[in-house]
Scaffold this motif. Structure first.
Motif, PDB file in Angstrom:
ATOM      1  N   ALA A   1      -6.733  -0.720   3.923  1.00  0.00           N
ATOM      2  CA  ALA A   1      -6.265   0.626   3.537  1.00  0.00           C
ATOM      3  C   ALA A   1      -7.584   1.136   3.401  1.00  0.00           C
ATOM      4  CB  ALA A   1      -4.977   0.743   2.636  1.00  0.00           C
ATOM      5  N   ASP A   2      -7.626   2.370   3.053  1.00  0.00           N
ATOM      6  CA  ASP A   2      -8.902   3.707   3.090  1.00  0.00           C
ATOM      7  C   ASP A   2      -8.376   4.516   2.443  1.00  0.00           C
ATOM      8  OD1 ASP A   2      -7.973   5.038   5.016  1.00  0.00           O
ATOM      9  OD2 ASP A   2      -9.270   4.419   7.004  1.00  0.00           O
ATOM     10  N   ALA A   3      -9.672   5.116   1.934  1.00  0.00           N
ATOM     11  CA  ALA A   3      -9.477   6.687   1.003  1.00  0.00           C
ATOM     12  C   ALA A   3      -8.133   7.435   1.812  1.00  0.00           C
ATOM     13  CB  ALA A   3     -10.635   7.474   0.794  1.00  0.00           C
TER      14      ALA A   3
ATOM     15  N   ARG B   1      -2.404  10.373  -4.878  1.00  0.00           N
ATOM     16  CA  ARG B   1      -3.417   9.240  -4.964  1.00  0.00           C
ATOM     17  C   ARG B   1      -3.154   8.101  -4.284  1.00  0.00           C
ATOM     18  NH1 ARG B   1      -5.700   7.619 -10.737  1.00  0.00           N
ATOM     19  NH2 ARG B   1      -7.243   6.320  -9.525  1.00  0.00           N
ATOM     20  N   GLY B   2      -3.688   7.539  -2.848  1.00  0.00           N
ATOM     21  CA  GLY B   2      -3.307   5.823  -2.488  1.00  0.00           C
ATOM     22  C   GLY B   2      -3.815   4.897  -3.147  1.00  0.00           C
TER      23      GLY B   2
ATOM     24  N   PRO C   1      -8.614   3.691  -4.220  1.00  0.00           N
ATOM     25  CA  PRO C   1      -9.348   4.215  -2.646  1.00  0.00           C
ATOM     26  C   PRO C   1     -10.060   6.126  -3.065  1.00  0.00           C
ATOM     27  CG  PRO C   1      -7.371   3.919  -2.275  1.00  0.00           C
ATOM     28  CD  PRO C   1      -6.972   3.639  -3.055  1.00  0.00           C
ATOM     29  N   ASP C   2      -9.397   6.382  -3.598  1.00  0.00           N
ATOM     30  CA  ASP C   2      -9.566   7.486  -4.094  1.00  0.00           C
ATOM     31  C   ASP C   2     -11.060   7.901  -4.808  1.00  0.00           C
ATOM     32  OD1 ASP C   2      -8.240   7.377  -5.708  1.00  0.00           O
ATOM     33  OD2 ASP C   2      -8.031   9.616  -7.037  1.00  0.00           O
ATOM     34  N   ASP C   3     -11.206   7.092  -5.704  1.00  0.00           N
ATOM     35  CA  ASP C   3     -11.843   7.227  -6.803  1.00  0.00           C
ATOM     36  C   ASP C   3     -12.798   5.854  -7.209  1.00  0.00           C
ATOM     37  OD1 ASP C   3     -10.674   5.686  -8.715  1.00  0.00           O
ATOM     38  OD2 ASP C   3     -10.504   7.361 -10.063  1.00  0.00           O
ATOM     39  N   ARG C   4     -12.539   4.790  -6.205  1.00  0.00           N
ATOM     40  CA  ARG C   4     -13.335   3.052  -5.426  1.00  0.00           C
ATOM     41  C   ARG C   4     -12.658   2.297  -7.240  1.00  0.00           C
ATOM     42  NH1 ARG C   4     -13.022   7.531  -2.613  1.00  0.00           N
ATOM     43  NH2 ARG C   4     -15.037   7.782  -0.925  1.00  0.00           N
ATOM     44  N   SER C   5     -11.841   2.876  -7.925  1.00  0.00           N
ATOM     45  CA  SER C   5     -11.493   2.040  -9.153  1.00  0.00           C
ATOM     46  C   SER C   5     -10.444   1.522  -8.909  1.00  0.00           C
ATOM     47  CB  SER C   5     -11.208   3.127 -10.241  1.00  0.00           C
ATOM     48  OG  SER C   5     -10.054   3.726  -9.530  1.00  0.00           O
TER      49      SER C   5
ATOM     50  N   PHE D   1       0.774  -1.638   0.012  1.00  0.00           N
ATOM     51  CA  PHE D   1      -0.018  -0.582  -0.633  1.00  0.00           C
ATOM     52  C   PHE D   1       0.957   1.483   0.430  1.00  0.00           C
ATOM     53  CE2 PHE D   1      -2.484   3.046   1.865  1.00  0.00           C
ATOM     54  CZ  PHE D   1      -3.121   3.679   1.298  1.00  0.00           C
ATOM     55  N   TYR D   2       0.449   1.781  -0.918  1.00  0.00           N
ATOM     56  CA  TYR D   2       1.436   3.445  -1.304  1.00  0.00           C
ATOM     57  C   TYR D   2       0.266   4.388  -0.717  1.00  0.00           C
ATOM     58  CZ  TYR D   2       4.159   0.469  -4.318  1.00  0.00           C
ATOM     59  OH  TYR D   2       4.932  -0.181  -4.310  1.00  0.00           O
ATOM     60  N   PRO D   3       0.750   5.291   1.066  1.00  0.00           N
ATOM     61  CA  PRO D   3      -0.179   5.997   0.789  1.00  0.00           C
ATOM     62  C   PRO D   3      -0.507   7.511  -0.347  1.00  0.00           C
ATOM     63  CG  PRO D   3       2.096   6.091   2.376  1.00  0.00           C
ATOM     64  CD  PRO D   3       1.601   4.977   1.347  1.00  0.00           C
ATOM     65  N   PRO D   4      -1.635   7.802   0.085  1.00  0.00           N
ATOM     66  CA  PRO D   4      -1.278   9.525  -0.738  1.00  0.00           C
ATOM     67  C   PRO D   4       0.062  10.555  -0.884  1.00  0.00           C
ATOM     68  CG  PRO D   4      -3.252   9.368   0.407  1.00  0.00           C
ATOM     69  CD  PRO D   4      -2.458   8.340   0.787  1.00  0.00           C
ATOM     70  N   SER D   5       0.450  10.709   0.061  1.00  0.00           N
ATOM     71  CA  SER D   5       1.853  11.185   0.365  1.00  0.00           C
ATOM     72  C   SER D   5       2.553  11.254  -0.327  1.00  0.00           C
ATOM     73  CB  SER D   5       1.871  11.696   1.666  1.00  0.00           C
ATOM     74  OG  SER D   5       2.492  10.328   2.735  1.00  0.00           O
ATOM     75  N   LEU D   6       3.087   9.795  -0.488  1.00  0.00           N
ATOM     76  CA  LEU D   6       4.207   9.262  -1.305  1.00  0.00           C
ATOM     77  C   LEU D   6       4.052   8.747  -3.373  1.00  0.00           C
ATOM     78  CD1 LEU D   6       6.057   6.318   1.162  1.00  0.00           C
ATOM     79  CD2 LEU D   6       6.422   8.692   0.998  1.00  0.00           C
ATOM     80  N   THR D   7       2.687   9.157  -3.584  1.00  0.00           N
ATOM     81  CA  THR D   7       2.208   8.831  -4.825  1.00  0.00           C
ATOM     82  C   THR D   7       3.017  10.020  -5.631  1.00  0.00           C
ATOM     83  OG1 THR D   7       0.097   9.375  -4.351  1.00  0.00           O
ATOM     84  CG2 THR D   7       1.243   6.768  -4.711  1.00  0.00           C
TER      85      THR D   7
END
Length: 430
Positions: A283-285, A153-154, A392-396, A143-149
């Protein structure tokens, strides 16, 4: 002292009414015409390739969704209800799901109707409609958290590794098909419970290997191979009260919106493993994530987190090792350690934020693509059967699948792996 009234014959009208009542109580319930909205299409693969992947979209009541999934499992994969070996356990199991997971209980009612039976049939258990039932599978998940991408986007990157053979790894044939050759990408929009997008096989009714829901909660399971190698195991090999190893993912997706809710739900639930113990990454959004592991006796729980950094897990147990990077990857049975260390090194080598291409490349470096056993060996090779990116951000979901291979086309005895194109799926909004 209570007096007894003499027995009397009932009038014919009353007797008829009583008989009708008893018949109605013992027969499967008659349901109104289904209002289910259903779509099915073949995504990739076919009879001349290793797998055939189908995409199902279902909207309606959980009962109608269960009836349809049971029909598909029966008609397309030869699926059947589980045999009841202990009626007391089966009854307690139904009570458990009715109280704890009513969404699945409603699907069980629909499955029973599909098979023309009552849900409390003494010979059939409608918890699962099983086909190609499996034992072991391996995986690598990060899992890559949003802060690292790079795009903020996570993303959950998942390799599903498993044998290309039967449930015990033997080479498949006409009577014994490859266990994981019929995966389904399922979008479920039920009247009760969260909408979810997940990969199902072996049991479509209440199980999943990985998935995401309408709130952006995503989850995947991995085998506890280290525990299998180091400690005595006692698989149930039957259904009992609680959530099996492949039911937990579906339960969390339908009932939880955040990682915190999932952690609480895990602690409250009753668990067992029918074939192989597993651990899970959730993991979550918001970027919150954890790996959940249990002790060999299943009496202790560990929730491993790595806030603001990549969270990597394979098939060894993180809670048993303070520094996984210090483990010797060349020791026997340490293939999952080697994959873990390779993922960590590859991610650390990226200069700056991680983009989708780098995430895919990291997963590709640890895919199962080693030389196949020689023809005289009766076991089929293990392969990365799908690689999935959950956003997680756009449920895709973006996913590709293993379709086959040319035995030595890759040089140095390595096969040339044939994979599908990348397909994208997304849960529909309100």
């Amino acid at each position: 002292m209570t007096s007894r009234r003499p027995n009397r014959l009932l009038p014919s009208t009353a007797l008829g009414a009583l008989l009708l009542t008893l018949i109605a109580q013992s027969a499967p319930a008659q349901t109104a015409p289904s209002a289910l909205q259903f779509e099915e299409r073949t995504v990739t693969g076919g009879p001349d390739q290793f797998m055939e992947v189908k995409h199902l979209t279902l909207r309606g009541s959980q009962r109608d969704i269960g009836a349809k999934l049971a029909e598909i499992a029966r008609d397309q994969c030869g699926g059947r209800p589980w045999h009841v070996s202990d009626q007391d356990i089966a009854a307690a199991q139904r009570d458990y799901f009715q109280a704890v997971w009513p969404q699945h209980y409603a699907r069980m009612q629909g499955a029973a109707a599909t098979f023309g039976a009552a849900i409390d049939d003494p010979k059939q258990n409608f918890t699962k409609i099983a086909f190609h039932v499996e034992d072991f599978f391996g995986c690598s998940v990060t899992f890559y958290p949003p802060s690292l991408t790079a795009d903020g986007r996570g993303v959950l990157s998942r390799n599903l590794d498993f044998s290309t053979g039967t449930m015990i790894g033997k080479r498949p044939d006409a009577e014994h098909p490859a266990a994981m050759s019929r995966p389904y990408v399922i979008e479920s929009y039920p009247d009760e419970g969260h909408a979810s997008l997940f990969i199902g096989t072996m049991d479509l009714l209440g199980s999943a290997f990985d998935g995401i829901n309408e709130h952006g909660l995503c989850a995947a399971l991995l085998t506890d191979r280290e525990l299998l190698e180091r400690y005595p195991m006692a698989p149930r090999r039957d259904l009992t009260v609680g959530l099996s190893e492949i039911q937990l993912i579906r339960y969390l997706l339908e009932t939880c919106a955040t990682a915190a809710e999932a952690k609480s739900a895990i602690l409250r639930a009753k668990h067992y493993y029918g074939f192989v113990p597993c651990h899970y990454i959730i993991a979550d959004a918001s970027g919150a994530a954890f790996v959940w592991e249990q002790s060999p006796d299943r009496n202790r729980n560990w929730f491993i987190e790595n806030p603001g950094k990549p969270l990597v897990t394979t098939n060894f147990m993180l809670h048993l090792h303070d520094d996984p990077m210090a483990l010797d990857p060349n020791e026997k049975g340490r293939g999952s350690v080697r994959r873990y260390q390779q993922l960590c090194r590859t991610i650390a080598a990226v200069d700056g934020p991680v983009d989708a291409a780098a995430i895919r490349a990291a997963s590709a470096e640890v895919e199962a693509a080693f030389p196949a056993p020689p023809p005289h060996v009766p076991y089929a090779p293990e392969r990365t059967l799908w690689h999935a990116l959950y956003y997680p951000d756009d449920r895709s979901l973006e996913i590709d699948f293993y379709l086959g291979e040319t035995p030595t086309g890759g040089g140095r005895g390595r096969p040339e792996i044939q994979r599908s194109e990348v397909f994208r799926f997304r849960l529909a909004g309100e």
